[in-house]
Design a protein around this motif. Sequence first.
Motif, PDB file in Angstrom:
ATOM      1  N   PHE A 263      -7.421   5.970  -0.042  1.00  0.00           N
ATOM      2  CA  PHE A 263      -8.666   5.497  -0.680  1.00  0.00           C
ATOM      3  C   PHE A 263      -9.393   4.527   0.257  1.00  0.00           C
ATOM      4  O   PHE A 263     -10.608   4.606   0.433  1.00  0.00           O
ATOM      5  CB  PHE A 263      -8.364   4.785  -2.004  1.00  0.00           C
ATOM      6  CG  PHE A 263      -7.936   5.719  -3.117  1.00  0.00           C
ATOM      7  CD1 PHE A 263      -8.406   7.019  -3.176  1.00  0.00           C
ATOM      8  CD2 PHE A 263      -7.072   5.288  -4.115  1.00  0.00           C
ATOM      9  CE1 PHE A 263      -8.020   7.877  -4.206  1.00  0.00           C
ATOM     10  CE2 PHE A 263      -6.675   6.132  -5.144  1.00  0.00           C
ATOM     11  CZ  PHE A 263      -7.152   7.434  -5.184  1.00  0.00           C
ATOM     12  N   LYS A 264      -8.619   3.601   0.846  1.00  0.00           N
ATOM     13  CA  LYS A 264      -9.234   2.607   1.746  1.00  0.00           C
ATOM     14  C   LYS A 264      -9.825   3.307   2.956  1.00  0.00           C
ATOM     15  O   LYS A 264     -10.927   2.971   3.404  1.00  0.00           O
ATOM     16  CB  LYS A 264      -8.176   1.600   2.198  1.00  0.00           C
ATOM     17  CG  LYS A 264      -7.963   0.523   1.180  1.00  0.00           C
ATOM     18  CD  LYS A 264      -7.185  -0.632   1.745  1.00  0.00           C
ATOM     19  CE  LYS A 264      -7.072  -1.713   0.676  1.00  0.00           C
ATOM     20  NZ  LYS A 264      -6.065  -2.689   0.996  1.00  0.00           N
TER      21      LYS A 264
ATOM     22  N   ASN B  30       3.917   2.974   9.214  1.00  0.00           N
ATOM     23  CA  ASN B  30       4.718   2.492   8.090  1.00  0.00           C
ATOM     24  C   ASN B  30       4.813   0.968   8.052  1.00  0.00           C
ATOM     25  O   ASN B  30       5.015   0.402   6.986  1.00  0.00           O
ATOM     26  CB  ASN B  30       6.120   3.109   8.159  1.00  0.00           C
ATOM     27  CG  ASN B  30       6.745   3.172   6.793  1.00  0.00           C
ATOM     28  OD1 ASN B  30       6.033   3.264   5.782  1.00  0.00           O
ATOM     29  ND2 ASN B  30       8.056   3.082   6.739  1.00  0.00           N
ATOM     30  N   SER B  31       4.657   0.316   9.212  1.00  0.00           N
ATOM     31  CA  SER B  31       4.777  -1.141   9.188  1.00  0.00           C
ATOM     32  C   SER B  31       3.492  -1.780   8.650  1.00  0.00           C
ATOM     33  O   SER B  31       3.544  -2.687   7.829  1.00  0.00           O
ATOM     34  CB  SER B  31       5.120  -1.675  10.577  1.00  0.00           C
ATOM     35  OG  SER B  31       4.191  -1.159  11.503  1.00  0.00           O
ATOM     36  N   SER B  32       2.338  -1.280   9.108  1.00  0.00           N
ATOM     37  CA  SER B  32       1.087  -1.868   8.590  1.00  0.00           C
ATOM     38  C   SER B  32       0.598  -1.149   7.342  1.00  0.00           C
ATOM     39  O   SER B  32      -0.376  -1.565   6.720  1.00  0.00           O
ATOM     40  CB  SER B  32       0.004  -1.824   9.664  1.00  0.00           C
ATOM     41  OG  SER B  32      -0.286  -0.477   9.981  1.00  0.00           O
ATOM     42  N   LYS B  33       1.291  -0.066   6.953  1.00  0.00           N
ATOM     43  CA  LYS B  33       0.944   0.725   5.763  1.00  0.00           C
ATOM     44  C   LYS B  33      -0.516   1.173   5.788  1.00  0.00           C
ATOM     45  O   LYS B  33      -1.286   0.907   4.849  1.00  0.00           O
ATOM     46  CB  LYS B  33       1.198  -0.069   4.467  1.00  0.00           C
ATOM     47  CG  LYS B  33       2.600  -0.588   4.315  1.00  0.00           C
ATOM     48  CD  LYS B  33       3.513   0.469   3.781  1.00  0.00           C
ATOM     49  CE  LYS B  33       4.926  -0.035   3.574  1.00  0.00           C
ATOM     50  NZ  LYS B  33       5.938   0.990   3.619  1.00  0.00           N
TER      51      LYS B  33
ATOM     52  N   GLU C 180       0.846  -1.202   0.000  1.00  0.00           N
ATOM     53  CA  GLU C 180       0.000   0.000   0.000  1.00  0.00           C
ATOM     54  C   GLU C 180       0.882   1.252   0.000  1.00  0.00           C
ATOM     55  O   GLU C 180       1.955   1.262   0.596  1.00  0.00           O
ATOM     56  CB  GLU C 180      -0.881   0.031   1.247  1.00  0.00           C
ATOM     57  CG  GLU C 180      -1.885  -1.091   1.347  1.00  0.00           C
ATOM     58  CD  GLU C 180      -3.082  -0.879   0.445  1.00  0.00           C
ATOM     59  OE1 GLU C 180      -3.269   0.237  -0.048  1.00  0.00           O
ATOM     60  OE2 GLU C 180      -3.822  -1.854   0.212  1.00  0.00           O
ATOM     61  N   THR C 181       0.402   2.290  -0.655  1.00  0.00           N
ATOM     62  CA  THR C 181       1.071   3.588  -0.559  1.00  0.00           C
ATOM     63  C   THR C 181       0.137   4.501   0.237  1.00  0.00           C
ATOM     64  O   THR C 181      -1.008   4.123   0.515  1.00  0.00           O
ATOM     65  CB  THR C 181       1.293   4.188  -1.957  1.00  0.00           C
ATOM     66  OG1 THR C 181      -0.001   4.427  -2.528  1.00  0.00           O
ATOM     67  CG2 THR C 181       2.082   3.257  -2.842  1.00  0.00           C
ATOM     68  N   THR C 182       0.594   5.697   0.536  1.00  0.00           N
ATOM     69  CA  THR C 182      -0.281   6.617   1.282  1.00  0.00           C
ATOM     70  C   THR C 182      -1.539   6.914   0.466  1.00  0.00           C
ATOM     71  O   THR C 182      -2.603   7.137   1.025  1.00  0.00           O
ATOM     72  CB  THR C 182       0.457   7.932   1.599  1.00  0.00           C
ATOM     73  OG1 THR C 182       0.975   8.467   0.397  1.00  0.00           O
ATOM     74  CG2 THR C 182       1.570   7.716   2.600  1.00  0.00           C
ATOM     75  N   LEU C 183      -1.414   6.854  -0.882  1.00  0.00           N
ATOM     76  CA  LEU C 183      -2.582   7.156  -1.712  1.00  0.00           C
ATOM     77  C   LEU C 183      -3.605   6.011  -1.662  1.00  0.00           C
ATOM     78  O   LEU C 183      -4.794   6.245  -1.430  1.00  0.00           O
ATOM     79  CB  LEU C 183      -2.138   7.417  -3.157  1.00  0.00           C
ATOM     80  CG  LEU C 183      -3.246   7.770  -4.138  1.00  0.00           C
ATOM     81  CD1 LEU C 183      -4.023   9.000  -3.687  1.00  0.00           C
ATOM     82  CD2 LEU C 183      -2.703   8.008  -5.538  1.00  0.00           C
TER      83      LEU C 183
END
Length: 475
Positions: free
Chosen positions: A135-136, A160-163, A128-131
Amino acid sequence: MRMMNGKYKPVDVDNSWIVPYSPLVSKIMKAHINLESCSSVVAIKYILKYIHKGSYQAMFTIENKKDEIEDYQSGRYINSNEAIWRILGFPIHDRYPSIFHLSVHLENGQRVYFSDENIEKKAQQPPETTLTAYFKLCTLDNFAKTLFYYDVAKYYTWDNSSKKFNTRRQGSPVNGYPNIYKTDTIGRMYTIHPNNPECFYLRILLHNVRGPTSFKNLKSVDGIEYDTYREVCQKLLLLKDDKHWEDALSEANDTKRSSQIRSLFIIILTSCVPSNPQQLWDKFKKNMSEDILYRKQKLNMCENLDYTDEIFNETLIIIEDGCLLISGKILKQWGLSSPNRIQNTSLPTEILREILYNVTDLNTHINKNKSQLIDDQKEAFEEIMDIIKIDEGSLIFLDAPGGTGKTFILNLILAEIRKKGEIALAVASSGVAATLLHGGRTAHSALKLPLNLNLTEEPYCNIIDNPATCKLLKN
Ligand SMILES: Nc1ncnc2c1ncn2[C@@H]1O[C@H](COP(=O)(O)OP(=O)(O)OP(=O)(O)O)[C@@H](O)[C@H]1O
């Protein structure tokens, strides 16, 4: 001694060279102190310069280069300003407000780091990215739906670990949303260059659409899904109009040749980020295709030949080639329709020449001459037309004394066939005879007949393997 003009000059040393020592002042201040009275304008130097002049510079060498601590200690130079700053415990550095970087990328366009071991896993499930996490978040969290992408960092922290984004536990409470806290964190989306148009327009949308739930969702406006982010931006009136580019092309049109207008259009496309290239193309495509039309008119000996899709297609190919040369991009990437390069090779002037007759002119010709046919001519004309309609192919000989109207009938037949958009190849045995037939050519030219039958044992028509020529003769 003092060096002056290459010579040593004696200097008198008197009491003014000695730093004055005042036991009284030293006792009062409990320090060694030197007081000077500044009574001239030079005093300004002491007031302004010494406060701000900062650290001195020093040159030094470090012997033990591998010992970083030693390097630091040996190399550190603390001047008086810095020393007092540290002694008084002032903060050494500060950053406020904190900045959080937000990724921007197209669907499946995020950067993925992989190794030989995890390549399959990463391909199946890219991180996953921040984008994508945003969305999620917007799908699940009602408050997040009210936010722009750049605001999400104010209310959520990035794990950052679970994104994924988690709600903040500190900050000022938000009215109407218990457990939501606001901070001053600024979310900064990475800059996207307009040369990467779709991503550039996606970034514009992320600045203007609250709570999108997916890439697909961002492409939809009022229930209609658009093909590109550019179209969505246009629909939402987020782009400037292209009036200045229209003006530039109009101005060029007054004085420049078609090829130069094309070059200008290529530069506008590749360097100036027009909002709606399709609109510019639609408006100026004729101006950019004039030379091609003229060439085709000449080639077909038909001044009435008008602009066709094939002509515009040829222009688009030239424009796309120019764009590829400058920026390595095809027209589709600017939202323009891609030229049909296959069509261009299979529909050359050979076929265009035979199908692009002006139907109005043909009808006028037929109406004028058909009624003039005398009975014999009429009989011959109708019989020939009947045979043509059956479409089984045949050889017809039309013979009559000279000057009795054979060519007259032939031109009428040609017009009848051509007005339906069909091909009627008019050939004659000599150039002069060919000029009498409308659109006529010599048989040698059209069918590539051998010129001297005596020279070859097995004469054949030298028709090269060209699909257009084959199609032409077949029809
Ligand atoms: N029905 C008609 N009404 C008016 N003019 C006609 C008619 N038929 C023929 N003409 C005219 O007569 C002239 C001679 O006709 P045309 O050239 O077609 O004859 P041709 O048989 O092809 O002659 P040639 O054998 O010499 O080639 C032309 O100017 C043509 O326009």
